[in-house]
Design a protein around this motif. Structure first.
Motif, short mmCIF file in Angstrom:
data_model
loop_
_atom_site.label_atom_id
_atom_site.label_comp_id
_atom_site.label_asym_id
_atom_site.label_seq_id
_atom_site.Cartn_x
_atom_site.Cartn_y
_atom_site.Cartn_z
N LEU A 91 57.18 14.05 36.75
CA LEU A 91 58.53 14.28 37.34
C LEU A 91 59.82 13.15 37.67
CD1 LEU A 91 58.46 17.67 39.25
CD2 LEU A 91 59.90 17.19 37.20
N VAL A 92 58.92 12.25 38.02
CA VAL A 92 59.85 11.00 38.56
C VAL A 92 60.69 10.27 37.48
CG1 VAL A 92 59.69 8.77 39.72
CG2 VAL A 92 57.96 10.55 40.39
N ILE A 149 61.99 17.70 32.91
CA ILE A 149 62.08 18.18 34.27
C ILE A 149 61.64 19.95 34.34
CG2 ILE A 149 63.20 18.81 36.35
CD1 ILE A 149 64.64 16.13 35.73
N ILE A 150 62.44 20.44 33.54
CA ILE A 150 62.09 22.00 33.48
C ILE A 150 60.50 22.47 33.12
CG2 ILE A 150 62.60 24.35 32.52
CD1 ILE A 150 65.44 23.11 32.01
N LEU A 151 60.13 21.70 31.97
CA LEU A 151 58.63 21.90 31.60
C LEU A 151 57.65 21.42 32.62
CD1 LEU A 151 59.05 21.08 27.89
CD2 LEU A 151 58.67 23.43 28.87
N ASP A 152 57.84 20.34 33.18
CA ASP A 152 57.06 19.82 34.10
C ASP A 152 56.83 20.70 35.33
OD1 ASP A 152 56.44 17.73 32.54
OD2 ASP A 152 57.53 16.13 33.70
N MET A 153 58.23 21.31 35.73
CA MET A 153 58.08 22.22 37.12
C MET A 153 57.36 23.63 36.51
SD MET A 153 61.97 21.47 38.51
CE MET A 153 61.84 22.61 39.84
N ILE A 154 57.59 23.93 35.16
CA ILE A 154 56.83 25.27 34.83
C ILE A 154 55.22 24.85 34.87
CG2 ILE A 154 56.27 26.75 32.90
CD1 ILE A 154 59.50 26.38 32.01
N HIS A 186 44.60 19.20 39.57
CA HIS A 186 44.89 17.91 38.97
C HIS A 186 46.04 17.80 38.11
CE1 HIS A 186 43.90 14.07 36.96
NE2 HIS A 186 44.19 14.78 35.59
N ILE A 187 46.28 19.05 37.23
CA ILE A 187 47.31 19.14 36.42
C ILE A 187 48.61 19.30 37.30
CG2 ILE A 187 48.53 20.77 34.90
CD1 ILE A 187 46.00 22.15 33.87
N ARG A 188 48.79 19.83 38.35
CA ARG A 188 49.87 19.91 39.10
C ARG A 188 50.14 18.18 39.53
NH1 ARG A 188 48.00 24.80 41.65
NH2 ARG A 188 49.12 26.58 40.98
N ARG A 189 49.22 17.54 40.04
CA ARG A 189 49.26 16.11 40.34
C ARG A 189 50.02 15.44 39.18
NH1 ARG A 189 44.53 16.71 43.12
NH2 ARG A 189 43.42 15.69 41.19
N VAL A 190 49.40 15.53 38.10
CA VAL A 190 49.67 14.68 36.79
C VAL A 190 51.32 15.16 36.48
CG1 VAL A 190 49.91 14.57 34.36
CG2 VAL A 190 47.49 14.64 35.56
N TYR A 191 51.63 16.28 36.55
CA TYR A 191 53.14 16.61 36.22
C TYR A 191 54.33 16.47 37.39
CZ TYR A 191 51.44 18.31 31.84
OH TYR A 191 51.06 18.29 30.59
N CYS A 192 53.71 16.36 38.63
CA CYS A 192 54.49 15.95 39.80
C CYS A 192 54.78 14.46 39.59
CB CYS A 192 53.85 15.98 41.21
SG CYS A 192 53.67 17.79 41.84
N ILE A 209 53.92 22.72 36.77
CA ILE A 209 53.39 22.43 38.20
C ILE A 209 53.23 23.97 38.69
CG2 ILE A 209 54.05 21.96 40.54
CD1 ILE A 209 55.55 19.38 38.99
N ARG A 210 54.06 24.99 38.36
CA ARG A 210 53.95 26.01 39.15
C ARG A 210 53.17 27.05 38.45
NH1 ARG A 210 53.22 30.19 41.16
NH2 ARG A 210 54.32 31.74 42.17
N PHE A 211 53.01 26.90 36.87
CA PHE A 211 51.91 27.65 36.28
C PHE A 211 50.80 26.88 35.63
CE2 PHE A 211 55.84 30.25 36.71
CZ PHE A 211 55.25 31.43 37.42
N PRO A 212 50.00 26.13 36.02
CA PRO A 212 49.23 25.21 35.24
C PRO A 212 48.56 25.77 33.99
CG PRO A 212 48.51 25.31 37.77
CD PRO A 212 49.35 26.33 37.64
N ALA A 213 48.18 27.04 34.07
CA ALA A 213 47.85 27.82 33.03
C ALA A 213 48.64 27.48 31.71
CB ALA A 213 47.51 29.03 33.02
N PHE A 214 49.97 27.13 31.81
CA PHE A 214 50.64 26.81 30.86
C PHE A 214 50.79 25.40 30.15
CE2 PHE A 214 53.56 30.76 32.45
CZ PHE A 214 52.74 31.58 31.45
N ALA A 215 50.00 24.48 31.01
CA ALA A 215 49.98 23.27 30.49
C ALA A 215 49.63 22.92 29.21
CB ALA A 215 49.43 22.33 31.74
#
Length: 361
Positions: free
Chosen positions: A21-22, A201-206, A12-18, A208-214
């Motif tokens: 990104l837009v 963009i950089i934070l959102d990609m982080i 879910h966190i990955r979907r939110v930050y994807c 997405i890659r590492f949801p534990a940092f959200a």
């Protein structure tokens, strides 16, 4: 209802930050279009102008911003005014020979008088003579104000406008046209907003890659090791959620919110206070719906709210949380607020204003 909850919080966190990104990516594209369509680079890095340069080569919208040092400037006695405010003072100078080249001839020299419009601060409100000055300005082609200046100069010299035009360049340098302050503000907003979008963009990609940092997962760090607590919450959610609505879940030890606006994972034993309030939605005089917001206050100064939910869902969540942790205060009232936040000694500015107005009334 989704049945597969394996790593559902991370997904879910990955979907939110994807989705998030837009907007910053579209904004960066918009900034690139502005960079290409507007002379932003030329404002930031104006071209150096030499006496020998042909001013007509700088009249283009993108290349008209220049930086130069001028010598022996004489005040014409005329100013440029708008709405009763003096924008600049007209000076003239006789630059060194302006060199032009021809393929079939050797170098030919031609000398013309150059008109320069200086800002009031640069010329100290109209100094008769300026030995040398370094300015940033724009090369402009003859405009109505410049034509009026030539006519006045021709009358002073008892010449015709056509006659004086042979000795005065049809292009002139305007320092006020550089718009130094507006340009500085524009550049500050341009680069500040661009840097912010890039960081987003950089934070959102982080995330997405590492949801534990959200942020939703970092909040767990207030109550222990975030990664371990997140793994425990995901395991409990994947095994058997004890209560589930559209975007809120309760497991054995956690209250989990996975909504489109964000996410939260809160240990049930850390929750201090829960309450709901309703919001009436209307268009003009027509009331068409009521939504409910669940407010949750936990230890370590954590507060989270879940807006736009159904009353039955929120009531079920509140009842289950109150049963799971008997120390949770339920309902909004002054007694519960004082137990959680304590008595405030200092009033807010808004409360002081209300009290003052009530006293006056």
């Amino acid at each position: 209802m989704i049945e597969n909850y394996d790593h559902y919080i991370s997904r879910h966190i990955r979907r939110v930050y994807c989705r998030r990104l837009v907007s910053p990516m579209l904004y960066l594209i918009f900034l690139m279009i502005l960079w290409l369509s507007l002379p932003l680079y030329d404002i930031l890095f104006p071209q150096p102008l030499d006496y020998s340069d042909d001013l007509s080569e700088y009249a283009d919208h993108h290349s008209s911003y220049i930086e130069t040092t001028l010598e022996n400037l004489y005040f014409t006695g005329y100013t440029n005014e708008s709405l009763g405010r003096t924008l600049g003072y007209y000076y003239y100078t006789l630059p060194a020979a302006n060199h032009t080249k021809d393929k079939n001839r050797q170098e030919v020299k031609k000398q013309q008088c150059l008109i320069v419009l200086l800002s009031p601060s640069t010329c100290e409100e109209g100094l008769p003579l300026i030995d040398s000055v370094h300015i940033r300005g724009r090369v402009l082609k003859e405009n109505p104000a410049f034509s009026a200046l030539l006519e006045n100069l021709a009358n002073d010299l008892e010449w015709t406008k056509e006659g004086i035009s042979k000795f005065v360049s049809s292009y002139f340098i305007s320092e006020p046209a550089f718009l130094l302050f507006p340009s500085a503000v524009l550049m500050t907003l341009y680069f500040a907003s661009g840097i912010y979008a890039l960081l987003r963009i950089i934070l959102d990609m982080i995330y997405i890659r590492f949801p534990a940092f959200a942020p939703a997962c970092r909040q767990l760090g207030r109550f222990g090791k975030a990664k371990e607590l997140l793994a425990q919450a995901e395991t409990e959610l994947a095994t058997l959620p004890q209560l589930a609505t559209e975007d809120m879940f309760i497991t054995e030890h956690y209250f989990i919110v996975l909504a489109g606006y964000g996410a939260a994972v809160i240990p049930i034993q850390e929750i201090l206070w829960i309450y709901k309030h309703s919001t009436l939605h209307k268009i003009l005089w027509y009331h068409f719906s009521i939504s409910y917001t669940l407010h949750i206050t936990a230890r370590k100064h954590l507060h989270f709210h879940c807006p736009k939910n159904m009353k039955s869902d929120i009531d079920g969540i509140m009842d289950y949380l109150a049963e799971a942790n008997h120390e949770i205060l339920v309902g909004f009232n002054e007694e519960n607020r004082l137990k959680v936040h304590g008595k405030r000694v200092f009033l807010t500015h808004f409360e002081k204003l209300i009290a003052f107005l009530q006293k006056k009334i």
